[in-house]
Design a protein around this motif. Sequence first.
Motif: not given
Length: 357
Positions: A237-238, A259-262, A304-306
């Motif tokens: 994760x970031x 990261x795409x979520x970041x 994976x973690x959101x």
Amino acid sequence: MTSTLASPDLRRRLEGIQLPDPLGFGTLMAPVMAIAHYRDGAWEDVRLDALDPLSLAPHTQALHYGQAIFEGMKAYRNLGTDLPGTALLFRPHEHARRFNRSATRLGMPELDEDVYVATLERLVSTLDALVPERQGQSLYLRPTMFGATAHLSVVPSTEYCFVVLATPSDAFFTAPISAWIERRFSRAGPGGTGNVKAAGNYAASFAAAAPLAKLGFQQLLWLDAVHHTHIEEFTAMNVFVRRGDTILTPPLSDTILAGITRDSLLRLAGSLGLSMVEKPVDVAELVDAIASGEDVEVFGCGTGAVVAPVELIGDETGLRLPLPPFPVATRLRRHMLDLQHGVLPAPAGWQRPVPTR
């Protein structure tokens, strides 16, 4: 290079499959995968095939030299009012671009971005019955590419295999996590492959992570490889740190994965009334702030973690610092899940409905 649809025989393999409860992660592999080969300087058509073992020579180059990359993606059940019940991909073109950046860094051929996304759509459409219904759950997708030439020469492969696997899964973390500051090993060095999803990046973390469960921790928090003074990211994760009204995340570099979520959180911050800044975070200052009782949050984010709040930080010196409540991380997690499941409208191009076949 195009993608072909699943045959009736493959669809029959899906009949009668029951999703476990809880889903876990990677417990149930979908019986259908997408696969394509690169030979003679070009990609062959992608096909959907049964999830069967691959036949590899013992001297396949990826097994010896680590020429392998992957992506982590998800298909979510649409819980919103627009096209309810369909499956949604979240920012698939961004994942395609990152996959190609990884390929380029490891001397591998790129895939056409539209073919990449169309392949995901066709696989998810075929596996629609395996897309879970609950918010936070998903059909996790694992696009992978590896050098498939059977030769021991220390050169890039001339043949490659592209595979997309799927597994109905929960989020990596469904509760706040504990993080171990890794002060001895390094995850990535300047000029290396830390900013792409090379398979070896993750193998390099295993020895450091081995004692974590016994110590009561779940994730490694990596520091910079040169001075070991600034935090960079978690293993998967970031990382973000909130101090008062400002949320910090280390700026991207050749040692930190984009990261795409970041990226999503940074783009959404203004509309949520949050101040997010890309700025180096000194680990000693962070530890002192937590120890002094300052209003601090630490959380990770990734496909994976959101969003995963951190409730405890420790290290080999015996440090064990509990963190106070995490209202911002909780809010961001809820907002991201609402976007991914279609409950809230997302910025243009982020939500991609999967056509029903």
